[in-house]
Design a protein around this motif. Sequence first.
Motif, PDB file in Angstrom:
ATOM      1  N   ALA A  49       0.826  -1.210   0.000  1.00 38.89           N
ATOM      2  CA  ALA A  49       0.000   0.000   0.000  1.00 38.89           C
ATOM      3  C   ALA A  49       0.860   1.260   0.000  1.00 38.89           C
ATOM      4  N   SER A  50       2.026   1.208   0.643  1.00 40.77           N
ATOM      5  CA  SER A  50       2.877   2.401   0.703  1.00 40.77           C
ATOM      6  C   SER A  50       3.631   2.651  -0.603  1.00 40.77           C
ATOM      7  N   ARG A  51       3.605   1.663  -1.504  1.00 38.57           N
ATOM      8  CA  ARG A  51       4.261   1.827  -2.812  1.00 38.57           C
ATOM      9  C   ARG A  51       3.336   2.447  -3.853  1.00 38.57           C
ATOM     10  N   VAL A  52       2.093   2.714  -3.468  1.00 44.20           N
ATOM     11  CA  VAL A  52       1.090   3.243  -4.402  1.00 44.20           C
ATOM     12  C   VAL A  52       0.736   4.667  -3.991  1.00 44.20           C
ATOM     13  N   ALA A  53       0.810   5.577  -4.946  1.00 46.40           N
ATOM     14  CA  ALA A  53       0.423   6.966  -4.671  1.00 46.40           C
ATOM     15  C   ALA A  53      -1.073   7.022  -4.358  1.00 46.40           C
ATOM     16  N   VAL A  54      -1.423   7.868  -3.401  1.00 42.18           N
ATOM     17  CA  VAL A  54      -2.819   8.033  -3.023  1.00 42.18           C
ATOM     18  C   VAL A  54      -3.396   9.164  -3.865  1.00 42.18           C
ATOM     19  N   PRO A  55      -4.341   8.852  -4.753  1.00 41.33           N
ATOM     20  CA  PRO A  55      -4.923   9.910  -5.585  1.00 41.33           C
ATOM     21  C   PRO A  55      -5.579  10.989  -4.721  1.00 41.33           C
ATOM     22  N   GLY A  56      -5.266  12.237  -5.012  1.00 36.74           N
ATOM     23  CA  GLY A  56      -5.856  13.353  -4.285  1.00 36.74           C
ATOM     24  C   GLY A  56      -5.351  13.509  -2.866  1.00 36.74           C
ATOM     25  N   ALA A  57      -4.214  12.897  -2.525  1.00 35.58           N
ATOM     26  CA  ALA A  57      -3.682  12.994  -1.164  1.00 35.58           C
ATOM     27  C   ALA A  57      -3.423  14.450  -0.797  1.00 35.58           C
ATOM     28  N   ALA A  58      -3.728  14.793   0.433  1.00 36.31           N
ATOM     29  CA  ALA A  58      -3.545  16.163   0.913  1.00 36.31           C
ATOM     30  C   ALA A  58      -2.069  16.512   1.087  1.00 36.31           C
ATOM     31  N   LEU A  59      -1.231  15.510   1.325  1.00 37.35           N
ATOM     32  CA  LEU A  59       0.193  15.756   1.562  1.00 37.35           C
ATOM     33  C   LEU A  59       1.030  15.042   0.500  1.00 37.35           C
ATOM     34  N   PRO A  60       2.097  15.678   0.037  1.00 39.14           N
ATOM     35  CA  PRO A  60       2.912  15.109  -1.043  1.00 39.14           C
ATOM     36  C   PRO A  60       3.982  14.126  -0.567  1.00 39.14           C
ATOM     37  N   VAL A  61       3.606  13.146   0.263  1.00 42.64           N
ATOM     38  CA  VAL A  61       4.574  12.161   0.738  1.00 42.64           C
ATOM     39  C   VAL A  61       4.873  11.196  -0.407  1.00 42.64           C
ATOM     40  N   PRO A  62       6.155  11.027  -0.743  1.00 37.21           N
ATOM     41  CA  PRO A  62       6.481  10.107  -1.843  1.00 37.21           C
ATOM     42  C   PRO A  62       6.189   8.659  -1.470  1.00 37.21           C
ATOM     43  N   VAL A  63       5.982   7.832  -2.486  1.00 39.31           N
ATOM     44  CA  VAL A  63       5.792   6.408  -2.248  1.00 39.31           C
ATOM     45  C   VAL A  63       7.089   5.815  -1.720  1.00 39.31           C
ATOM     46  N   HIS A  64       6.978   4.725  -0.988  1.00 35.99           N
ATOM     47  CA  HIS A  64       8.151   4.038  -0.438  1.00 35.99           C
ATOM     48  C   HIS A  64       7.746   2.611  -0.145  1.00 35.99           C
ATOM     49  N   GLY A  65       8.599   1.867   0.519  1.00 38.96           N
ATOM     50  CA  GLY A  65       8.301   0.475   0.845  1.00 38.96           C
ATOM     51  C   GLY A  65       9.578  -0.326   0.848  1.00 38.96           C
ATOM     52  N   ALA A  66       9.522  -1.495   1.416  1.00 38.78           N
ATOM     53  CA  ALA A  66      10.703  -2.347   1.516  1.00 38.78           C
ATOM     54  C   ALA A  66      10.284  -3.797   1.394  1.00 38.78           C
ATOM     55  N   GLU A  67      11.237  -4.621   1.079  1.00 32.92           N
ATOM     56  CA  GLU A  67      11.039  -6.070   0.999  1.00 32.92           C
ATOM     57  C   GLU A  67      11.810  -6.707   2.145  1.00 32.92           C
ATOM     58  N   GLY A  68      11.252  -7.719   2.749  1.00 33.24           N
ATOM     59  CA  GLY A  68      11.968  -8.466   3.773  1.00 33.24           C
ATOM     60  C   GLY A  68      11.873  -7.847   5.155  1.00 33.24           C
ATOM     61  N   ALA A  69      12.404  -8.582   6.111  1.00 36.11           N
ATOM     62  CA  ALA A  69      12.329  -8.166   7.511  1.00 36.11           C
ATOM     63  C   ALA A  69      13.242  -6.986   7.800  1.00 36.11           C
ATOM     64  N   GLY A  70      12.750  -6.093   8.641  1.00 40.51           N
ATOM     65  CA  GLY A  70      13.532  -4.956   9.105  1.00 40.51           C
ATOM     66  C   GLY A  70      13.965  -5.180  10.547  1.00 40.51           C
ATOM     67  N   HIS A  71      14.488  -4.118  11.139  1.00 37.71           N
ATOM     68  CA  HIS A  71      14.984  -4.186  12.514  1.00 37.71           C
ATOM     69  C   HIS A  71      14.681  -2.874  13.214  1.00 37.71           C
ATOM     70  N   LEU A  72      14.315  -2.964  14.481  1.00 41.34           N
ATOM     71  CA  LEU A  72      14.070  -1.794  15.309  1.00 41.34           C
ATOM     72  C   LEU A  72      14.530  -2.141  16.712  1.00 41.34           C
ATOM     73  N   CYS A  73      15.207  -1.200  17.357  1.00 36.88           N
ATOM     74  CA  CYS A  73      15.701  -1.423  18.713  1.00 36.88           C
ATOM     75  C   CYS A  73      15.108  -0.378  19.648  1.00 36.88           C
ATOM     76  N   PHE A  74      14.528  -0.842  20.763  1.00 36.66           N
ATOM     77  CA  PHE A  74      14.008   0.029  21.809  1.00 36.66           C
ATOM     78  C   PHE A  74      15.021   0.087  22.952  1.00 36.66           C
ATOM     79  N   ALA A  75      15.213   1.260  23.540  1.00 39.76           N
ATOM     80  CA  ALA A  75      16.122   1.421  24.673  1.00 39.76           C
ATOM     81  C   ALA A  75      15.453   0.942  25.947  1.00 39.76           C
ATOM     82  N   ALA A  76      16.233   0.309  26.813  1.00 39.82           N
ATOM     83  CA  ALA A  76      15.730  -0.174  28.103  1.00 39.82           C
ATOM     84  C   ALA A  76      16.887  -0.250  29.090  1.00 39.82           C
TER      85      ALA A  76
END
Length: 145
Positions: free
Chosen positions: A64-91
């Motif tokens: 869904a993030s790779r498809v432009a939203v017709p008439g979108a109020a904000l000009p956010v470019p399309v993006h997206g990724a394949e495969g697993a990502g990584h995120l680290c939370f501090a503790a």
Amino acid sequence: MSVAERTAPVPGGVMEAALYVDDLEATERFYAGILGLPVVLKQPGRHVFFRAGSTIVLTFLAEASRVAVPGAALPVPVHGAEGAGHLCFAASAEELDAWVAHLRAEGQVIEADFHWPNGARSIYLRDPAGNSIEFAERKLWETPA
């Protein structure tokens, strides 16, 4: 050129980080339900955003993030990724113990729990989309004195 020699500004931190998922309901159950992150914004069929301290965790259905939203109020470019990502939370060390107990009580599998060469501890698990989620002590990335 070293950072000290730069004349341009240097980013002051990460404001948001994106992960790509395949099931928004499972994602919300994990991040809001299990991890306790407040939902900031959601759009069915596209994304759910969560607050983690001063950072926003963006979770998108990649296709869904790779498809432009017709008439979108904000000009956010399309993006997206394949495969697993990584995120680290501090503790803190104490929080890591509490996270391990909580995550196990929630039926989550801790893939790794270890101390880095500098003594910092990290734990790793997977979100429902297979992204690698880490909780680590802040000293993991502290600069030695």
